[in-house]
Design an enzyme around this catalytic site. Structure first.
Site, mmCIF file in Angstrom:
data_model
loop_
_atom_site.group_PDB
_atom_site.id
_atom_site.type_symbol
_atom_site.label_atom_id
_atom_site.label_comp_id
_atom_site.label_asym_id
_atom_site.label_seq_id
_atom_site.Cartn_x
_atom_site.Cartn_y
_atom_site.Cartn_z
ATOM 1 N N GLU A 40 0.945 -1.311 0.128
ATOM 2 C CA GLU A 40 -0.021 0.006 0.124
ATOM 3 C C GLU A 40 0.904 1.418 0.151
ATOM 4 O O GLU A 40 1.753 1.355 0.704
ATOM 5 C CB GLU A 40 -0.949 0.017 1.093
ATOM 6 C CG GLU A 40 -1.565 1.207 1.701
ATOM 7 C CD GLU A 40 -1.909 1.352 3.186
ATOM 8 O OE1 GLU A 40 -2.227 2.573 3.553
ATOM 9 O OE2 GLU A 40 -2.073 0.270 3.873
ATOM 10 N N LYS A 128 -9.893 -2.805 8.802
ATOM 11 C CA LYS A 128 -8.380 -2.447 9.318
ATOM 12 C C LYS A 128 -8.816 -1.753 10.677
ATOM 13 O O LYS A 128 -9.309 -0.900 11.027
ATOM 14 C CB LYS A 128 -7.857 -1.327 8.548
ATOM 15 C CG LYS A 128 -6.719 -0.623 9.181
ATOM 16 C CD LYS A 128 -6.116 0.706 7.952
ATOM 17 C CE LYS A 128 -5.381 1.556 8.902
ATOM 18 N NZ LYS A 128 -4.941 2.600 7.586
#
Length: 210
Positions: A40, A128
């Site tokens: 990411e 998350k």
């Protein structure tokens, strides 16, 4: 891409955020070369969209590449144009909704049980837990799994090698790791040290039986 399957299979997301775009790109490519499949690039880094564009060109169309810190609708659209095929957010909001409308899987940031329930209305792909360390660490994750046994949880924030093992043992699907893995590489630091850390983290997540 199938983010749920990728998280389950690979168990580790590397989070790249830096003030040197060239170094950030080199970091992404080094992590990929070491076998970290999920990377990411945080939009809070300098020229992050350009880093994503160049990383996509270098990695080819089939390697997973995410955009992180996606907060707004504009962020989601920009991430898509740059070549990201999944997004990561620190919280629920327009970034989640629009990314899903664009067909991108989303690792959506939550912290509380109320937010976990709300994430279902956004059609979040996985959750998350952020900031994980401050929330209570592996014990907190284990407590969440009681009422939410089927959610895919990815703790992020303060995850070193030992914490990665502990979170996975407590039932995390994967862990997201920034500075304990990337260090200063995305700001121009040692790539060889980065590669060594990558190998250690890969070993750590493989050590824990799902």
């Amino acid at each position: 891409m199938n983010l749920r399957a990728a998280l389950t299979a690979h168990r580790l997301i590397a989070i790249v955020r830096g003030d040197d775009p060239e170094a950030a790109l080199s970091t992404v490519l080094a992590l990929a070369a070491e076998g970290i499949e999920l990377i990411e690039v945080s939009l809070s880094g300098k020229d992050a969209l350009t880093v994503i564009e160049r990383a996509r060109q270098a990695l080819g169309p089939d390697r997973p590449l995410g955009a992180g810190t996606v907060l707004t609708a504009d962020d989601a659209h920009a991430a898509r144009r740059a070549g990201a095929d999944f997004t990561v957010t620190p919280a629920l909001g327009e970034g989640v909704r629009v990314a899903r409308e664009l067909g991108m899987p989303v690792l959506a940031g939550v912290l509380t049980p109320t937010e976990i329930v709300a994430a279902r209305t956004y059609d979040a792909t996985a959750l998350k837990i952020f900031p994980a360390a401050e929330a209570g660490g592996p014990a907190y994750l284990k407590a969440l799994r009681g009422p939410f046994p089927h959610e895919l949880f990815v703790p992020v924030g303060g995850v070193d090698e030992a914490a990665a093992r502990a979170y996975l043992a407590a039932g995390a699907t994967a862990v997201g790791v920034g500075s304990p893995l990337v260090g200063d590489a995305a700001d121009g630091g040692s790539v060889s040290a980065l590669r060594e850390r990558a190998r250690k983290f890969l070993g750590a997540v493989r050590d824990v039986t799902p």
